[in-house]
Design a protein around this motif. Sequence first.
Motif, mmCIF file in Angstrom:
data_model
loop_
_atom_site.group_PDB
_atom_site.id
_atom_site.type_symbol
_atom_site.label_atom_id
_atom_site.label_comp_id
_atom_site.label_asym_id
_atom_site.label_seq_id
_atom_site.Cartn_x
_atom_site.Cartn_y
_atom_site.Cartn_z
ATOM 1 N N ILE A 131 -8.598 -1.668 1.471
ATOM 2 C CA ILE A 131 -7.503 -1.004 0.761
ATOM 3 C C ILE A 131 -7.895 0.414 0.378
ATOM 4 C CG2 ILE A 131 -6.184 -0.996 -1.409
ATOM 5 C CD1 ILE A 131 -6.053 -4.047 -1.191
ATOM 6 N N ASP A 137 -6.011 -8.353 -5.164
ATOM 7 C CA ASP A 137 -7.180 -8.716 -4.368
ATOM 8 C C ASP A 137 -7.227 -10.187 -3.983
ATOM 9 O OD1 ASP A 137 -9.771 -8.082 -3.238
ATOM 10 O OD2 ASP A 137 -10.597 -9.233 -4.918
ATOM 11 N N LYS A 169 -2.094 2.174 -10.552
ATOM 12 C CA LYS A 169 -2.429 1.879 -9.159
ATOM 13 C C LYS A 169 -3.709 1.050 -9.087
ATOM 14 C CE LYS A 169 -0.227 6.032 -7.419
ATOM 15 N NZ LYS A 169 -0.397 7.331 -6.760
ATOM 16 N N ASP A 170 -4.710 1.440 -9.864
ATOM 17 C CA ASP A 170 -5.972 0.716 -9.892
ATOM 18 C C ASP A 170 -5.763 -0.718 -10.371
ATOM 19 O OD1 ASP A 170 -8.968 0.718 -9.760
ATOM 20 O OD2 ASP A 170 -8.706 0.293 -11.905
ATOM 21 N N LEU A 199 -3.999 -2.764 -7.567
ATOM 22 C CA LEU A 199 -4.915 -3.026 -6.452
ATOM 23 C C LEU A 199 -5.915 -4.115 -6.798
ATOM 24 C CD1 LEU A 199 -5.704 0.507 -5.018
ATOM 25 C CD2 LEU A 199 -4.593 -1.384 -3.825
ATOM 26 N N LEU A 233 0.820 -1.207 0.000
ATOM 27 C CA LEU A 233 0.000 0.000 0.000
ATOM 28 C C LEU A 233 0.857 1.262 0.000
ATOM 29 C CD1 LEU A 233 -2.826 -1.093 2.448
ATOM 30 C CD2 LEU A 233 -2.947 -0.884 -0.041
#
Length: 142
Positions: A129, A115, A107-108, A111, A70
């Motif tokens: 998150i 998952d 970033k998306d 992430l 993160l």
Amino acid sequence: TNKFDHMMALLKFRLRQDFSEVRLEQVVAMEPDFSLLTRIWCIAELVEAKKLHLPQAIMIHSAASRTDCLKRLFELDVRDANASFPADKELILNKIPEVDAFNRQLKDLILHRLDHFLETNGSRLAATIVDELVLAFFTIAF
């Protein structure tokens, strides 16, 4: 000039053409310190695979790496990535029309791909998150 993006597209096309049941996928093994995200060629390949709509999986060392992940994602900026040769970095950056939008998409992407490897309850993880990223942003900004 490196043509990895053309090669990825060609592989995808040829596999579909010659073997209709076979699909090209990208599997990325992250180091425990997520240093892969500091290398511009690695970032470029992640984004190219997404552009080609290839299935992607990102494997991480362990759920314990989550905090490091993160933090690294929050600070991620393709302009800060390294290459062995400055010309390589320039080549890749010149292919990116809008760097800030690129950084948000990257970033998306990461992430969403992480998952499945951090927890079994995906929706709870995604919410956690996002909550932590928003909290970190407001902590730094205000």
